[in-house]
Design a protein around this motif. Structure first.
Motif, PDB file in Angstrom:
ATOM      1  N   VAL A   1       0.865  -1.177   0.000  1.00  5.92           N
ATOM      2  CA  VAL A   1       0.000   0.000   0.000  1.00  5.92           C
ATOM      3  C   VAL A   1       0.899   1.223   0.000  1.00  5.92           C
ATOM      4  O   VAL A   1       2.110   1.109   0.227  1.00  5.92           O
ATOM      5  CB  VAL A   1      -0.912  -0.024   1.269  1.00  5.92           C
ATOM      6  N   CYS A   2       0.332   2.383  -0.319  1.00  4.33           N
ATOM      7  CA  CYS A   2       1.001   3.639   0.017  1.00  4.33           C
ATOM      8  C   CYS A   2      -0.013   4.411   0.830  1.00  4.33           C
ATOM      9  O   CYS A   2      -1.005   4.910   0.278  1.00  4.33           O
ATOM     10  CB  CYS A   2       1.397   4.436  -1.229  1.00  4.33           C
ATOM     11  N   THR A   3       0.163   4.453   2.134  1.00  5.61           N
ATOM     12  CA  THR A   3      -0.857   5.064   2.992  1.00  5.61           C
ATOM     13  C   THR A   3      -0.937   6.562   2.784  1.00  5.61           C
ATOM     14  O   THR A   3      -1.989   7.169   2.971  1.00  5.61           O
ATOM     15  CB  THR A   3      -0.572   4.790   4.489  1.00  5.61           C
ATOM     16  N   LEU A   4       0.168   7.193   2.387  1.00  2.82           N
ATOM     17  CA  LEU A   4       0.214   8.642   2.256  1.00  2.82           C
ATOM     18  C   LEU A   4      -0.412   9.116   0.951  1.00  2.82           C
ATOM     19  O   LEU A   4      -1.134  10.099   0.915  1.00  2.82           O
ATOM     20  CB  LEU A   4       1.673   9.086   2.334  1.00  2.82           C
ATOM     21  N   CYS A   5      -0.105   8.404  -0.140  1.00  8.99           N
ATOM     22  CA  CYS A   5      -0.623   8.871  -1.435  1.00  8.99           C
ATOM     23  C   CYS A   5      -0.771   7.681  -2.375  1.00  8.99           C
ATOM     24  O   CYS A   5      -1.689   6.902  -2.230  1.00  8.99           O
ATOM     25  CB  CYS A   5       0.260   9.968  -2.011  1.00  8.99           C
ATOM     26  N   SER A   6       0.132   7.502  -3.305  1.00  9.81           N
ATOM     27  CA  SER A   6      -0.052   6.427  -4.289  1.00  9.81           C
ATOM     28  C   SER A   6       1.277   5.919  -4.823  1.00  9.81           C
ATOM     29  O   SER A   6       1.370   5.550  -5.992  1.00  9.81           O
ATOM     30  CB  SER A   6      -0.907   6.931  -5.442  1.00  9.81           C
TER      31      SER A   6
END
Ligand code: FE
Length: 199
Positions: free
Chosen positions: A103-108
């Motif tokens: 995942v990328c929790t902050l953005c993508s």
């Protein structure tokens, strides 16, 4: 093309792309459907094929697999997949004991050289927040039911480190060559929200 990439700041390239796309559509030169079809191809087929070749090579070449797990960036570059300078590639091996999901929790943040463009759901707030809190539930919604004994590890990508999952080679594929194996490996399996199925 949908514009749901909620990065905290838009790069000049992103802004240029948007202006260009709206001009092309406005002048009737391309339809949004055409653009959507091209984007989907890069999300689902063309982009992830690089990663699928990396996986197939690792499944068929133990020395390459060792190198890949030790130094993802170098092993992936060896097959000619490089780009986006600075981001380190880390490859996570799924086993019968451990299942990895990215995942990328902050953005993508996403491993572009091996997977192409991220799918819209990867960039959604729902996926980014829920896969961390309740990974098993999210995986079940993707159709992936994991036995309770399997440990689930969630990896948070960022601008310096991009993760890719090395899925388990499905049983019954012993006779397949690397090319046939690569055709089995889906984008979702390399993000960790699916397993690879035997043909
Ligand atoms: Fe990001």
């Amino acid at each position: 093309m949908t514009h749901d990439h909620d990065h905290h700041h838009k790069s000049p390239a992103t802004l240029r792309t948007r202006v260009l796309e709206s001009l092309l559509v406005e002048k009737g030169l391309v339809s949004t459907d055409t653009i959507d079809a091209v984007v989907r191809a890069y999300e689902q087929d063309i982009g992830p094929l690089n990663g699928a070749r990396v996986v197939a090579r690792a499944w068929t070449d133990p020395a390459y697999k060792k190198h890949l797990l030790e130094d993802g960036t170098a092993a992936i570059a060896e097959l000619g997949y490089t780009g986006r300078g600075g981001a380190e590639m880390v490859v996570l091996e799924n086993t019968s004991q451990v299942h990895n999901v990215v995942v990328c929790t902050l953005c993508s943040c996403y491993p572009w050289p091996v997977l192409g463009l991220p799918p819209p759901w990867y960039k959604s707030y729902e996926y980014r927040s829920r896969v961390v809190r309740e990974p098993r539930t999210v995986l079940r919604e993707f159709g992936l039911e994991l036995p309770a004994k399997v440990e689930v590890r969630v990896w948070d990508s960022n601008s310096e480190v991009r993760y890719m999952v090395l899925p388990q080679r499905p049983p019954g594929t012993e006779g397949l060559d690397a090319e046939a194996l690569a055709a089995l490996v889906s984008r979702d399996a390399m993000i960790g929200v699916a397993n690879v199925q035997a043909p």
